[in-house]
Design a protein around this motif. Structure first.
Motif, short mmCIF file in Angstrom:
data_model
loop_
_atom_site.label_atom_id
_atom_site.label_comp_id
_atom_site.label_asym_id
_atom_site.label_seq_id
_atom_site.Cartn_x
_atom_site.Cartn_y
_atom_site.Cartn_z
N ASN A 185 18.76 9.45 28.92
CA ASN A 185 19.90 8.82 28.24
C ASN A 185 20.08 9.35 26.82
N GLY A 186 18.98 9.71 26.17
CA GLY A 186 19.09 10.29 24.84
C GLY A 186 19.77 11.64 24.88
N LEU A 187 19.47 12.44 25.92
CA LEU A 187 20.15 13.73 26.05
C LEU A 187 21.64 13.54 26.29
N ILE A 188 22.00 12.58 27.14
CA ILE A 188 23.42 12.36 27.40
C ILE A 188 24.12 11.85 26.14
N ASP A 189 23.45 10.99 25.37
CA ASP A 189 24.02 10.56 24.08
C ASP A 189 24.32 11.77 23.20
N ALA A 190 23.37 12.71 23.14
CA ALA A 190 23.55 13.90 22.29
C ALA A 190 24.70 14.76 22.79
N LEU A 191 24.86 14.85 24.11
CA LEU A 191 25.97 15.63 24.67
C LEU A 191 27.31 14.96 24.41
N VAL A 192 27.36 13.65 24.59
CA VAL A 192 28.60 12.91 24.33
C VAL A 192 29.04 13.10 22.89
N ASN A 193 28.08 13.07 21.97
CA ASN A 193 28.40 13.09 20.55
C ASN A 193 28.36 14.50 19.93
N PHE A 194 28.06 15.52 20.73
CA PHE A 194 27.94 16.86 20.15
C PHE A 194 29.30 17.31 19.63
N PRO A 195 29.41 17.60 18.34
CA PRO A 195 30.75 17.78 17.74
C PRO A 195 31.31 19.19 17.82
#
Length: 261
Positions: free
Chosen positions: A84-94
């Motif tokens: 879930n942390g990886l998906i958070d980072a992907l969702v928020n990757f600017p």
């Protein structure tokens, strides 16, 4: 080290580096990839991230041995970030995220592509979302992003069938942008990455933000639905049979499971 990092011409290449495990995501690799994305997001010298894999796989998804331990070992230690942390980072990757699918992509190795801005794929690579083979639910907002990216019927087949999708099929569906000869994949992907990286980072970020902002609420809702289903099904009869079959090197047999399992 489970991930290789290379900087050139404002492009940061992240290479998943567990080739003996087909770059399957262990807790350590989930953490390393997440940390690399967070660092790239914050680095003013990085304009574009290019993600690929070492060896014959892009990524075989979650390490099934660790998935089995998660369901059977009460002392199993999760990573700092995990899936879930990886998906958070992907969702928020600017910044622009480019994927170069060099080989097999299973599970997370396929659903990650829902967050890519551009995807290049080797003509010899293949993709699979094996959720029904594993007796679990979709992940990574794929139940929302896949229909949006490739259409409802294509997504239904990809997510329900657990069948392999070859490079030509993936391009025809719109899951990938370009199919390349294996020995040309990284050169082509890098050339496009460097074209973007020559632009103002602030403008790249603005373009991506305006494109992705309308999707955020739906992605969050899809993840909540998926995670609830995944928690319910993980360790359930179908999932236990799938993992036991994997460990024993035999096909899973779901025909004797009780109705609804």
């Amino acid at each position: 080290m489970s991930i290789l990092i290379d900087d050139r011409a404002r492009v940061r290449t992240l290479t998943l580096d567990r080739p003996d495990a087909l770059n399957a995501f262990s807790e350590a690799l989930y953490d390393a990839t997440t940390e690399a994305l967070l660092a790239a997001a914050d680095d003013p010298e990085v304009a574009v991230v290019l993600l690929t894999g070492n060896g014959r796989a892009f990524s075989a998804g979650t390490d099934l041995r660790e998935m089995q331990a998660l369901t059977t070992d009460p002392n199993y230690q999760r990573g700092k970030y995990g899936f879930n942390g990886l998906i958070d980072a992907l969702v928020n990757f600017p910044k622009p995220l480019i994927c170069a699918v060099n080989g097999l992509g299973l599970g997370a190795g396929a659903t990650i592509l829902g967050f890519a801005d551009l995807t290049f794929m080797s003509s010899q690579a293949r993709l699979k979302c094996p959720f029904t083979d594993l007796g679990v639910a979709p992940e990574a907002a794929s139940s929302y992003l896949m229909p949006k990216l490739i259409g409802r019927q294509n997504a239904a087949w990809v997510l329900m069938s657990s069948e392999w999708i070859d490079a030509d099929q993936a391009q025809e569906m719109g899951l990938v942008w370009r199919v390349c000869a294996p020995d040309e994949l990284m050169d082509v992907a890098r050339a496009h990455a460097e074209t973007l990286a020559a632009k103002p980072i602030s403008s790249l970020i603005a373009v991506k933000r305006t494109m992705t902002e309308p999707l955020r609420a739906e992605i969050a809702a899809a993840r909540e639905r998926e995670n609830a289903c995944f928690r319910e099904m993980l360790g359930g009869p179908a999932n236990r049979e799938a993992l036991a079959a994997f460990a024993e090197g035999r096909p899973a047999d779901f025909s004797t499971l009780p109705a609804g399992a």
